[in-house]
Motif scaffolding. Structure first.
Motif, short mmCIF file in Angstrom:
data_model
loop_
_atom_site.label_atom_id
_atom_site.label_comp_id
_atom_site.label_asym_id
_atom_site.label_seq_id
_atom_site.Cartn_x
_atom_site.Cartn_y
_atom_site.Cartn_z
N GLU A 127 103.53 47.71 26.93
CA GLU A 127 103.35 46.40 27.56
C GLU A 127 102.91 45.34 26.56
N ARG A 128 102.39 45.74 25.41
CA ARG A 128 101.95 44.78 24.40
C ARG A 128 103.09 44.25 23.54
N CYS A 129 104.29 44.76 23.74
CA CYS A 129 105.44 44.31 22.95
C CYS A 129 105.78 42.87 23.32
N ARG A 130 106.03 42.04 22.31
CA ARG A 130 106.31 40.63 22.57
C ARG A 130 107.73 40.42 23.07
N TYR A 131 108.58 41.45 23.00
CA TYR A 131 109.94 41.34 23.51
C TYR A 131 110.04 42.00 24.89
N LEU A 132 111.09 41.69 25.59
CA LEU A 132 111.23 42.13 26.98
C LEU A 132 111.51 43.63 27.07
N HIS A 133 110.82 44.29 27.98
CA HIS A 133 111.10 45.67 28.33
C HIS A 133 111.72 45.65 29.72
N SER A 134 112.98 45.23 29.76
CA SER A 134 113.68 45.09 31.04
C SER A 134 115.17 45.18 30.79
N TRP A 135 115.89 45.66 31.81
CA TRP A 135 117.35 45.71 31.72
C TRP A 135 117.99 44.42 32.21
N PHE A 136 117.18 43.49 32.68
CA PHE A 136 117.76 42.23 33.15
C PHE A 136 116.69 41.15 33.23
N ILE A 137 117.16 39.89 33.29
CA ILE A 137 116.30 38.74 33.55
C ILE A 137 116.91 38.00 34.72
N SER A 138 116.24 37.97 35.84
CA SER A 138 116.72 37.19 36.99
C SER A 138 115.74 37.32 38.14
N ASP A 139 115.69 36.28 38.96
CA ASP A 139 114.96 36.32 40.22
C ASP A 139 115.91 36.56 41.39
N SER A 140 117.21 36.73 41.11
CA SER A 140 118.21 36.73 42.17
C SER A 140 118.79 38.10 42.48
N PHE A 141 118.67 39.06 41.58
CA PHE A 141 119.21 40.39 41.82
C PHE A 141 118.29 41.42 41.20
N SER A 142 118.48 42.67 41.57
CA SER A 142 117.64 43.74 41.05
C SER A 142 118.49 44.96 40.72
N LEU A 143 117.96 45.81 39.86
CA LEU A 143 118.61 47.06 39.50
C LEU A 143 118.20 48.14 40.48
#
Length: 436
Positions: A127-143
């Motif tokens: 969680e301390r990584c400054r880069y994203l740990h996610s497969w997507f960026i959006s408020d409109s859809f989910s994995l």
């Protein structure tokens, strides 16, 4: 190296910058920079002449909804270019309001930058990584779920009518059937060659393989092999009761279904492209074909004659999409072009959207609020999600390798398949609420 040294939180080697007592305003302005070594977690200068903190975001002074940033560009009205390239014709709203930041981006994270170590599964910063740990960026859809089983790139995804199975084809020479309720693989079919593409029409599934198109009825289990192609079959589409196949040798073959013999009979061979036909789409009584020869050909579905050749792209035309009265095309030349039919009956570019990378695949669908959305796969291992016609950003999907196939499902579902062989199941959210 201390785990927290990357940010300077709790790192005893990191010191705050000390400003000399005699510093002038000019000195302060010259040194208003963030320390490169502090960002890397290894600054050992005390005092350090540079900042050991990130610069605050510039304050906006505009009361406009977008903060005034790029307002001039957002207000542009794009016009249909004439053959000479000058702006003429009726105004268009394509591209108006495009832009936007990174929806759903956690605060304090680097914008739009996913951690490559996270994608590889071995980031030690957590969680301390400054880069994203996610497969997507959006408020409109989910994995919803990953579906794993293919050993090579997924080249086709389809949901035949009346079936409770999702089918995926791959360059590992197999087609897999997935139970739509459990997400489990319930069948594997060996195709004897790389799957170049796959579509369905009603209960029929059509699979493009080297030197053949396989046709399988998911309700009756009828299994047919359509001969005629020379080389890999890269693209398939159904229109005007014909099945069209884009072939490696540059031809487009057509078959027509015969109810009497319960078979597909050869109907035509469309010749014109100089290299492989890699994309096909049908719309407005026309067949559109994109090729490795950098051109798009327009064919009349009634006569099967080529009526126009479009040469605006400068690299392979990877994918085509019909939306409303427009044709959208994408290419490895890093552009998405929007075409409209003029009074003369010919297609001309009304808007060009530029990407930073080559564009591999286009898929259009509606979000949970029935707004038109464009999913655009790029060869930087991402899928850009845009509103149409504004090209405003709605999100971004990340993958380990290029996404080669995208398919729409029922109930707000959609599916992506990448070059590692992994499928992912996504769902549009009824309310645009942030995801965890």
């Amino acid at each position: 190296m201390e785990a927290s040294g990357r940010y300077g939180n709790g790192n005893k080697r990191v010191h705050q910058r000390l400003e000399p007592a005699h510093a002038t305003a000019a000195d302060r302005a010259a040194n208003n920079k963030v320390c490169y070594h502090w960002r890397a977690g290894r600054c050992n200068r005390h005092p350090c002449p540079f900042l050991h903190s990130e610069l605050p975001a510039p304050q906006q002074h505009s009361s406009a909804p977008d903060g005034g940033a790029g307002l001039a560009k957002r207000s542009l009205v794009w016009k249909n270019p004439s053959a000479a390239g000058a702006a003429s014709g009726p105004p268009s709203k394509w591209g108006k309001g495009r832009g936007g930041g990174a929806p759903g981006r956690p605060p304090g994270k680097a914008p739009d930058k996913v951690c490559n170590y996270f994608l590889a599964g071995n980031c030690t910063y957590g969680e301390r990584c400054r880069y994203l740990h996610s497969w997507f960026i959006s408020d409109s859809f989910s994995l919803l779920a990953p579906l794993q089983g293919h050993e090579k790139a997924v080249s086709g995804i389809t949901l035949p009518s009346g079936s409770d199975k999702l089918y995926s084809g791959s360059k590992d020479e197999s087609v897999r059937a997935w139970d739509c309720q459990t997400g489990q693989c319930v069948g594997v079919i060996n195709m004897g060659g790389e799957v170049g593409c796959m579509i369905s029409e009603g209960p029929w599934i059509f699979i493009g393989v080297p030197n053949s198109v396989k046709a399988w009825n998911s309700q009756t289990a009828t299994d047919l092999s359509l001969d005629g192609p020379t080389g890999q079959v890269y693209s398939l589409v159904v229109g005007n009761e014909f099945l069209f196949a884009g072939i490696q040798d540059g031809r487009i073959l057509a078959w027509k279904f015969s109810a009497v013999g319960n078979c597909f009979e050869p109907a035509a061979s469309l010749v014109g492209h100089q290299l492989s036909v890699v994309s096909l789409v049908v719309g407005a009584a026309r067949l559109y074909s994109g090729s490795m020869d950098n051109t798009i050909r327009v064919w009349d579905l009634a006569t099967l004659q080529c009526i126009q050749t479009l040469t605006d792209h400068t690299s392979v035309v990877m994918s085509l999409l019909c939306w409303d009265q427009f044709l959208l095309s994408c290419s490895l030349d890093k552009t998405i072009k929007v075409w409209v039919t003029t009074d003369s009956g010919n297609l001309e570019v009304t808007y060009t959207h530029n990407e930073d990378n080559g564009v591999l695949f286009l898929c259009g669908m509606l979000d949970a609020q029935s707004k038109p959305i464009l999913l655009c796969s790029c060869n930087d291992n991402s899928v850009r999600v845009y509103d149409l016609p504004s090209f405003s950003e709605r999100g971004k999907i990340f993958s380990k390798e290029e996404v080669r196939a995208i398919q729409i499902g029922p109930g707000g579902l959609f599916f992506t398949g990448d070059a590692t062989g992994e499928l992912r199941v996504w769902k549009w959210l009824a309310n645009d609420a942030p995801n965890s």
